[in-house]
Design a protein around this motif. Structure first.
Motif, PDB file in Angstrom:
ATOM      1  N   SER A  41       0.851  -1.200   0.000  1.00  0.00           N
ATOM      2  CA  SER A  41       0.000   0.000   0.000  1.00  0.00           C
ATOM      3  C   SER A  41       0.884   1.246   0.000  1.00  0.00           C
ATOM      4  N   ALA A  42       0.244   2.389  -0.155  1.00  0.00           N
ATOM      5  CA  ALA A  42       0.966   3.665  -0.088  1.00  0.00           C
ATOM      6  C   ALA A  42       1.453   3.894   1.345  1.00  0.00           C
ATOM      7  N   THR A  47      -2.319   8.247   0.836  1.00  0.00           N
ATOM      8  CA  THR A  47      -3.498   8.286  -0.040  1.00  0.00           C
ATOM      9  C   THR A  47      -4.428   9.424   0.381  1.00  0.00           C
ATOM     10  N   GLU A  74       1.093   4.020  -4.272  1.00  0.00           N
ATOM     11  CA  GLU A  74       1.515   2.614  -4.228  1.00  0.00           C
ATOM     12  C   GLU A  74       2.761   2.395  -5.085  1.00  0.00           C
ATOM     13  N   PHE A 136      -3.937  -2.099  -5.012  1.00  0.00           N
ATOM     14  CA  PHE A 136      -5.149  -1.257  -5.084  1.00  0.00           C
ATOM     15  C   PHE A 136      -5.413  -0.718  -6.480  1.00  0.00           C
ATOM     16  N   ARG A 151     -11.023   2.204  -1.519  1.00  0.00           N
ATOM     17  CA  ARG A 151     -10.119   2.423  -0.396  1.00  0.00           C
ATOM     18  C   ARG A 151      -9.822   1.106   0.310  1.00  0.00           C
ATOM     19  N   GLY A 152      -8.578   0.929   0.678  1.00  0.00           N
ATOM     20  CA  GLY A 152      -8.181  -0.319   1.329  1.00  0.00           C
ATOM     21  C   GLY A 152      -8.051  -1.476   0.346  1.00  0.00           C
ATOM     22  N   GLY A 153      -8.038  -1.161  -0.956  1.00  0.00           N
ATOM     23  CA  GLY A 153      -8.124  -2.211  -1.971  1.00  0.00           C
ATOM     24  C   GLY A 153      -6.873  -3.059  -2.174  1.00  0.00           C
ATOM     25  N   SER A 154      -5.760  -2.734  -1.500  1.00  0.00           N
ATOM     26  CA  SER A 154      -4.578  -3.602  -1.649  1.00  0.00           C
ATOM     27  C   SER A 154      -4.855  -5.004  -1.123  1.00  0.00           C
TER      28      SER A 154
HETATM   29  N1  ASP Z   1      -3.583   3.215  -0.156  1.00  0.00           N
HETATM   30  C1  ASP Z   1      -4.945   2.852  -0.453  1.00  0.00           C
HETATM   31  C2  ASP Z   1      -5.862   3.371   0.631  1.00  0.00           C
HETATM   32  O1  ASP Z   1      -5.383   3.952   1.603  1.00  0.00           O
HETATM   33  C3  ASP Z   1      -5.124   1.392  -0.635  1.00  0.00           C
HETATM   34  C4  ASP Z   1      -4.824   0.542   0.565  1.00  0.00           C
HETATM   35  O2  ASP Z   1      -4.357   1.013   1.595  1.00  0.00           O
HETATM   36  O3  ASP Z   1      -5.076  -0.674   0.481  1.00  0.00           O
HETATM   37  O4  ASP Z   1      -7.028   3.215   0.550  1.00  0.00           O
END
Ligand code: ASP
Ligand code: MG
Length: 409
Positions: A41-42, A47, A74, A136, A151-154
């Protein structure tokens, strides 16, 4: 030789020191003789920082450009990890989602993966390189544009890659030790769950626990893929393993998940094309990654539809603007019948609630006077109550349904 997929979330790579630690862990895994595929992830809150920059320039940034912007986070962490691994003399290579053929639909901001080609990943793993994939993100086959998975897609990148490459292990490293029976910030006695079924994990994630992307466990179940959620602070500590299903006759509650800041709202869609308005409303919500906690549609005798939703309060005013747009040719063709703000929802996640109604009865009695709605399905009981009663309710429910019940596994 086995293939291990490791995903590192933003908090695991928040600084260069964190990145060095991750590089060490990856190097150890690679030196043990495993092939390693990393999804990253970033760094930290990057992000959000990028998103805020976009919003400072325009209140409604084009969604295509947002995806171009956010995927850069990312890409930075992936390249930095490759550089850190190079310093440890571990051969590696970073790739963007599109470089490794993560194909998606065209929905900017919440795209769904349709296929993973993975040719470059396979070639580089075969050449004994660690492959680092920017999480992501993917590319739409239809529009050729870069997309993000929400969001959170990693988490989704890692699970989909592990499935496509038939990995032997899939480990998601997070800023928590695993999945708990309840948010430990609300209930101090919450326990770490060593194991969970895919279905329970799906319900916990949709219910509001931010420990995993809500689409993650469902994706894993489709491919029969066991995976782990582990601590990025202690990389060797086992966390929660998610796999299989659980089928037992007696009701068992596994965990509680909750959401704050929700609104219950009922709209009457009176247009002759009420069903098309309805579809547009639900698709607009989906593009924002919102799956309503309650989504009830009741057809009236005159053909209008009463739509009751429980959604994040922050979306309500935009949703009503969308309703205006949708029904613009026929002004007045939607109407708000009811709105309750300041709600919280609790998803009581478990199994057997339909065949044995006692859990729902215990809940109704224990929370009498504070419950605003209760909806029972076999693997989840969804509760609505006002925000101010949430913390107390979580403690009562955790005690009655989890601490006082003997665990079964
Ligand atoms: N960096 C992206 C986010 O904060 C993806 C991730 O964290 O999975 O949503
Ligand atoms: Mg992030």
């Amino acid at each position: 030789m086995s293939l291990v997929v490791q995903k590192y979330g933003g908090s695991s790579v928040a600084s260069l020191d964190h990145l060095r630690r991750v590089a060490q862990h990856v190097a150890t895994t690679a030196r043990n003789g495993d092939k390693v595929l990393v999804t990253i992830s970033a760094m930290g809150e990057q992000t959000d920082d990028l998103l805020n920059m976009a919003l400072a320039l325009s209140p409604k940034p084009p969604r295509r450009e947002l995806d171009m912007l956010l995927t850069a986070g990312e890409r930075i962490s992936a390249a930095l990890l490759a550089i850190a691994l190079d310093d440890l003399a571990v051969p590696s290579l970073s790739l963007t989602g599109s470089q490794c053929g993560i194909l998606t639909d065209e929905t900017h901001g919440n795209a769904r993966i349709t296929q993973i080609l993975g040719g470059r990943i396979r070639d580089n793993l075969a050449a004994n390189r660690v492959v680092i994939v920017a999480g992501f993100q993917g590319v739409s086959t239809q529009t050729k544009e870069i997309t993000t998975l929400g969001r959170g897609g990693s988490d989704l990148s890692a699970i989909a890659l592990a499935a496509a490459l038939e990995a032997d292990a899939c480990q998601l490293y997070k800023d928590v030790a695993g999945v708990y029976t309840c948010d430990p910030r609300s209930v101090a006695d919450a326990r770490l769950l060593p194991r969970l079924s895919w279905t329970a994990m799906t319900a916990i994630a949709w219910g509001g626990a931010s420990v995993l992307h809500p689409r993650g466990a469902h994706l894993a179940a489709k491919f029969n893929l066991p995976f782990e959620i582990r601590s990025s602070l202690d990389l060797t500590r086992p966390g929660t393993r998610i796999h299989g299903s659980a089928a037992l006759e007696r009701p068992q509650t596994i965990a509680l998940a909750h959401k704050r800041g929700m609104t219950l709202t009922t709209y009457r869609l009176t247009a002759a094309d009420a069903s098309s308005s309805l579809a547009q409303v639900l698709s607009w919500l989906w593009q924002r990654g919102e799956a309503p906690q309650v989504n009830q549609q009741v057809l009236q005798q005159d053909g209008s539809i009463d739509l009751t939703l429980v959604i994040s309060s922050s979306l309500v005013s935009d949703l009503e603007m969308i309703l205006d747009d949708i029904t613009a040719p026929k002004p007045g063709h939607w109407q708000r019948l009811n709105e309750r703000q300041g709600l919280a929802t609790i998803a009581v996640v478990g199994q057997g609630y339909k065949q044995s109604p006692e859990t729902a009865m215990t809940i109704s009695q224990g929370l009498y006077g504070t419950l605003q709605f209760i909806d029972v399905s076999d693997q989840q009981i969804l509760l609505g109550l006002s925000d101010e009663h949430l913390d107390h309710a979580l403690k009562v429910l955790h005690r009655q349904l989890i601490e006082q019940m003997p665990a079964i596994n």
